[in-house]
Structures are given as structure tokens and as C-alpha cells.
Design a protein around this motif. Sequence first.
Motif, PDB file in Angstrom:
ATOM      1  N   ASP A  67      -1.357  -5.313   1.376  1.00  0.00           N
ATOM      2  CA  ASP A  67      -1.824  -6.639   1.792  1.00  0.00           C
ATOM      3  C   ASP A  67      -3.181  -6.954   1.177  1.00  0.00           C
ATOM      4  OD1 ASP A  67       0.363  -7.312   3.262  1.00  0.00           O
ATOM      5  OD2 ASP A  67      -0.443  -6.624   5.174  1.00  0.00           O
ATOM      6  N   VAL A  68      -4.072  -5.933   1.085  1.00  0.00           N
ATOM      7  CA  VAL A  68      -5.389  -6.129   0.450  1.00  0.00           C
ATOM      8  C   VAL A  68      -5.205  -6.549  -1.002  1.00  0.00           C
ATOM      9  CG1 VAL A  68      -7.468  -4.947  -0.322  1.00  0.00           C
ATOM     10  CG2 VAL A  68      -6.628  -4.578   2.002  1.00  0.00           C
ATOM     11  N   LEU A  69      -4.321  -5.856  -1.718  1.00  0.00           N
ATOM     12  CA  LEU A  69      -4.103  -6.174  -3.138  1.00  0.00           C
ATOM     13  C   LEU A  69      -3.464  -7.546  -3.294  1.00  0.00           C
ATOM     14  CD1 LEU A  69      -2.809  -2.712  -4.418  1.00  0.00           C
ATOM     15  CD2 LEU A  69      -5.114  -3.623  -4.523  1.00  0.00           C
ATOM     16  N   ARG A  70      -2.502  -7.856  -2.402  1.00  0.00           N
ATOM     17  CA  ARG A  70      -1.818  -9.152  -2.506  1.00  0.00           C
ATOM     18  C   ARG A  70      -2.773 -10.319  -2.262  1.00  0.00           C
ATOM     19  NH1 ARG A  70       0.557 -12.543   1.250  1.00  0.00           N
ATOM     20  NH2 ARG A  70       0.285 -11.022   2.935  1.00  0.00           N
ATOM     21  N   LEU A  71      -3.618 -10.203  -1.232  1.00  0.00           N
ATOM     22  CA  LEU A  71      -4.531 -11.298  -0.918  1.00  0.00           C
ATOM     23  C   LEU A  71      -5.613 -11.438  -1.995  1.00  0.00           C
ATOM     24  CD1 LEU A  71      -4.940 -10.784   2.939  1.00  0.00           C
ATOM     25  CD2 LEU A  71      -3.553 -12.478   1.755  1.00  0.00           C
ATOM     26  N   HIS A  72      -5.985 -10.331  -2.643  1.00  0.00           N
ATOM     27  CA  HIS A  72      -7.011 -10.402  -3.696  1.00  0.00           C
ATOM     28  C   HIS A  72      -6.447 -10.993  -4.986  1.00  0.00           C
ATOM     29  CE1 HIS A  72     -10.420  -9.344  -6.212  1.00  0.00           C
ATOM     30  NE2 HIS A  72      -9.593  -8.717  -7.035  1.00  0.00           N
TER      31      HIS A  72
ATOM     32  N   ARG B  14     -14.814 -10.311   1.646  1.00  0.00           N
ATOM     33  CA  ARG B  14     -15.167 -10.682   3.024  1.00  0.00           C
ATOM     34  C   ARG B  14     -14.031 -11.442   3.691  1.00  0.00           C
ATOM     35  NH1 ARG B  14     -19.881 -10.369   5.562  1.00  0.00           N
ATOM     36  NH2 ARG B  14     -20.952  -9.872   3.621  1.00  0.00           N
ATOM     37  N   GLN B  15     -13.373 -12.373   2.954  1.00  0.00           N
ATOM     38  CA  GLN B  15     -12.249 -13.122   3.521  1.00  0.00           C
ATOM     39  C   GLN B  15     -11.074 -12.204   3.833  1.00  0.00           C
ATOM     40  OE1 GLN B  15     -11.949 -15.946   0.260  1.00  0.00           O
ATOM     41  NE2 GLN B  15     -12.547 -17.631   1.616  1.00  0.00           N
ATOM     42  N   ILE B  16     -10.828 -11.255   2.940  1.00  0.00           N
ATOM     43  CA  ILE B  16      -9.734 -10.305   3.185  1.00  0.00           C
ATOM     44  C   ILE B  16     -10.061  -9.435   4.389  1.00  0.00           C
ATOM     45  CG2 ILE B  16      -8.458  -8.352   2.217  1.00  0.00           C
ATOM     46  CD1 ILE B  16      -8.901  -9.576  -0.556  1.00  0.00           C
ATOM     47  N   GLY B  17     -11.311  -9.009   4.504  1.00  0.00           N
ATOM     48  CA  GLY B  17     -11.710  -8.209   5.649  1.00  0.00           C
ATOM     49  C   GLY B  17     -11.520  -8.945   6.961  1.00  0.00           C
ATOM     50  N   LEU B  18     -11.866 -10.242   6.981  1.00  0.00           N
ATOM     51  CA  LEU B  18     -11.651 -11.036   8.187  1.00  0.00           C
ATOM     52  C   LEU B  18     -10.176 -11.206   8.471  1.00  0.00           C
ATOM     53  CD1 LEU B  18     -14.378 -13.812   7.682  1.00  0.00           C
ATOM     54  CD2 LEU B  18     -14.416 -11.955   9.355  1.00  0.00           C
ATOM     55  N   SER B  19      -9.379 -11.396   7.430  1.00  0.00           N
ATOM     56  CA  SER B  19      -7.933 -11.595   7.599  1.00  0.00           C
ATOM     57  C   SER B  19      -7.251 -10.368   8.160  1.00  0.00           C
ATOM     58  CB  SER B  19      -7.310 -11.964   6.247  1.00  0.00           C
ATOM     59  OG  SER B  19      -5.910 -11.985   6.334  1.00  0.00           O
ATOM     60  N   LEU B  20      -7.638  -9.187   7.650  1.00  0.00           N
ATOM     61  CA  LEU B  20      -6.950  -7.965   8.031  1.00  0.00           C
ATOM     62  C   LEU B  20      -7.696  -7.176   9.097  1.00  0.00           C
ATOM     63  CD1 LEU B  20      -5.810  -6.764   4.494  1.00  0.00           C
ATOM     64  CD2 LEU B  20      -4.535  -8.114   6.169  1.00  0.00           C
ATOM     65  N   LYS B  21      -8.815  -7.718   9.606  1.00  0.00           N
ATOM     66  CA  LYS B  21      -9.590  -7.070  10.664  1.00  0.00           C
ATOM     67  C   LYS B  21     -10.126  -5.704  10.212  1.00  0.00           C
ATOM     68  CE  LYS B  21      -9.017 -10.143  13.988  1.00  0.00           C
ATOM     69  NZ  LYS B  21     -10.129 -10.845  14.596  1.00  0.00           N
ATOM     70  N   ILE B  22     -10.642  -5.661   9.000  1.00  0.00           N
ATOM     71  CA  ILE B  22     -11.263  -4.440   8.496  1.00  0.00           C
ATOM     72  C   ILE B  22     -12.593  -4.808   7.845  1.00  0.00           C
ATOM     73  CG2 ILE B  22      -9.111  -3.171   8.138  1.00  0.00           C
ATOM     74  CD1 ILE B  22      -9.147  -3.969   5.247  1.00  0.00           C
ATOM     75  N   SER B  23     -13.426  -3.804   7.608  1.00  0.00           N
ATOM     76  CA  SER B  23     -14.724  -4.050   6.993  1.00  0.00           C
ATOM     77  C   SER B  23     -14.554  -4.531   5.555  1.00  0.00           C
ATOM     78  CB  SER B  23     -15.543  -2.752   7.016  1.00  0.00           C
ATOM     79  OG  SER B  23     -16.676  -2.864   6.181  1.00  0.00           O
TER      80      SER B  23
END
Length: 517
Positions: A13-18, A26-35
Motif C-alpha cells: 500500500d505504501v508503494l502504491r500510494l507513492h 507524510r500523506q501516506i503516513g496519515l493514510s495508513l496510520k504509520i509514522s
Amino acid sequence: MPNSRLSMRKIKDVLRLHFDRDLSARQIGLSLKISHNTVSEYLRRAQVANLSWPLPPSLSDSELENLLFPSLPPSSVKRPEPNWADVHIERKRRSVTLLLLWDEYKAQHPDGLQYSCFCARYRAFVGKLKPSMRQVHVAGEKAFIDYAGQTIPIQDPFSGEVREAQIFVAVLGASNFTFAEATWTQSLPDWIGSHVRTFTFLGGVPHLLVPDNLRSGVNKACRYEPDINPTYDDMAAHYGAAVIPARVRKPKDKAKVEVAVQIVERWILARLRNRVFLSLNEANRAIAALVTDLNTRPFKKLPGNRREAFETLDKPALLPLPCAPYVFAEWKQATVNIDYHVEVDGHYYSVPCSLIKKRIDVRITATTVECFHKGQRVAAHPRSMQKGRHTTVMEHMPKSHQEYAGWTPERLAQWALTLGPNVSALTEAIMGSRKHPVQGYRSCLGVIGLAKEHGSARLDAACERALHLGALSQKSLKSILKTGLDRLPLPIHNADQTPIPHDNVRGPEYYRKEASC
């Protein structure tokens, strides 16, 4: 970087959203609830491994993990930590930087935290101190989703029985454009179906979905890494959206839908309180008319209405709908049996024999059954509703059974013979009734297993009766033992038995006399 790694699904999911959505760390971190630091680290590792999106179809989860983590030397050394409250107070002083505070800390503790870890833990400490703030909603970004606490009664036109229907509510963050409908339950099929109809109603897909932590959407709630229901995650990926569940007991995370639920209850359900609905479709037609009225009702403090705000703000920013709507699919985990089949609703589907005794993921739709091992599809079958039958692909069968020589028809028959001759005869008959003997292994093991509960003597007698009746299944044998039929003598069929003498029994001589007349 946390000691525990994210799941492969979360990393994808991190790779897909990036790469696909071009979101920042920061947006990915907020989306996936991770730092966001964690996100940056995974993206750095992906860059070093020369990865991009989409990933090659042949790349398994194990291979992806090896590319991202070629070596894993987590340190078990306990390093002294500073008093973060003192660090925070000093940080507020003019010209005092984190680098200066870290230098002073390292002077006292040479074996202490390194600078990057020092900064990350300080930011985590500060994150707990931030007061709540008013959320700023970006156009087309978020849809907030929940069920209303109030239900709507539906009366059966024949029996008069009243059944309560649930009210699904979705609202967009920027325009407050609202969708509502009635469903019988909050179960997974209704939950997914309501999402599909919401996207159709909007004519597009918001980038982020913010549901409550109900079990249909989230298997296990967690502040940092919630476990999204696989079917819900699959549906979101089909539409190109990301799921950000609200935190448990944090209504401010989904304040938009909390207000939308109140509005739906006051302006829709309250206006329908005196109406009697005889079907779910009838109730949804009435709700749809009032939803249209709600979205065209003028704002009190702003110009325009929800419909106009949606057309201006949210609609141009929504993701386009895919060519085909999502087909509902359920996921389950299964262990491959010794006959290299997995069970789905009483039917057995084959997978490659190399996966015997391994855990696999099974995706089930109305028409297909797909099996996955470590993210790779290993089998696909048309779905069958015939219980107790097998769907077997010849390529999944071993060319020979050397790898599993212990599980042969002869071995099972010999094992059954230790319990009695009739047990052995029944297992041979079961395997002989199948197209492939291995398809009878599971049933034979069930027959042999009944000896633990009922003993070998009763089992042998029950097998004799089952052979006599032609009942070649473990279920029939279990019924014989449960009802005690194994203790009764077998019925004797004798065609030469003399008729019982009785005045009402006329016998063959009577009919010969009638014929001669």
C-alpha cells in the motif's frame, strides 16, 4: 524505524500510494496510520532495491521481503533515553536545536541513541502533546462512513412481522454531500454493496475512506496498524482508494459522519416515522427522495447547498469509476489437506500438491474460487454448490505419490483393518467410488477417527450395516452410530418366506380361481 515490520500488504500500500497516487510520505503516513519516517524508510529501501509500481506479477511476498530487507540485525541493546519533557522545554528556548540537545545528551551517554532515533522519539513524544484542531478537508479527498443508531421498520405484507433495517450513511468531507440507504444488516455483503452504490451515486471515488471500526470493515482495531478486512481492502484497491479507519473511541476522527447521521435521523428518518413500508426497496425509494431534498436544502451560514458544493468542489477531484463495478468476494484462510484440496462451503477444490499442510488464502466470489499462497495465485476454479464433491485439476495431482508414500490406498486399508474387516472393506469401497482414490482420503480418515469415540467393535458393526445399505459416507456411518443401529441385527431378506395365515389374506389360489371364471 520500528523494530516490528509492517505486513507485506501494508508495504505494498505504501508503494502504491507513492508511485500510483503520488502522495508524499507524510500523506501516506496519515493514510495508513504509520509514522512518515517509517514511510520514508520503506521508500528508501524500495529505491535501493530499484522497485517501482506496479510490482512484477511474478514477485512473491517472500522475494519482496528479501529485496527490501537483505539483512536484519535488530539491536537488543537497551540504550538510555533522556527525559523528553526536559528536552521539550529546552527546545522552546531561542536558538536551541535538536542537534545541540543531542550533542549534550551524547556527552553524558556516549552509548545513547543516535541522532535520527533521538529525533524520531522526540517527535513521537511531542505528537502526544498536540491539542485537537479543526480538520481541513481537501476536495475529493475523504468520505466518512458509518451506520445510524436509529433503524427503520419494514413490515412483512403477509405475516405482519416487523423487521428493523439498518441505515448506511456516507458523507464527503469538503461539500458535506450525503448518501443514505437502508440495508437489512451491517454484515460484510451489505457493507460492501452500500459502498459500491455510494460510488455510483457520486459518479466517482474519493481518495480516502474513513469508516468506523465495525467488524465488516476492520478485523482488528489498532491506532498504528489497523488490520483491514481483506474483502474491504480488496474493494478499496479495486476503486483505487485507501482506507483510514477512525481510531477507537475517537469520534472527532469522523466528526463529519457523526453530524451527517444526526441530520439523516432528523431530516429523513423522522419524516418517515409514520409511514409503513412493506419492502426494503419501497423504503429506499422514499429515502432516496429525501436524500435529494437534503442535498438541495440551502446552507444556513454559507451560500449554496450540498449539491452545488459537490459539483464545484468534490466531483472534479474524485477518482474515476473503474470500467466494471467491484464483484463481492470473501476471503478465508485454509490449510491444504493431505488430498491437496481445500474446502469451501462443503465442496473441495484442488491446489498444487506441493502445498500440502500449508496455509493459503482463498478468495470466494459468486462464480469463482481462487487460491493464493504468499500473494501468488496458485489455483482458480469455477465455484460449485455441490456439497461433498471435488473439483480437481489434473496438473495439481502428483505424477506419483513418492513424496507422500505414507498416504496410499493400501496404507489406509491396512490401518482400517486393525479396527475390523468391515472397516477396511468400507474404506476400500469409499476410495473405489471416487474418480481418484485420493479424493476419498478425507472421508476414510473421518471413518477411522470414529473409533476414538465409539470403539473399534461398534465401528466395525456400523461399517457392516453401512456396506449392507450401500451408504458409502462418513456422515451416514456417524448417523448409524448415533442412533445405535449398529447394535441391531441386520435385516434378513428371504423371498421364500411363507405368508402369514389370516382371514383377510386371500393368497394366490384366490386369483387363479378368479382368472378361470
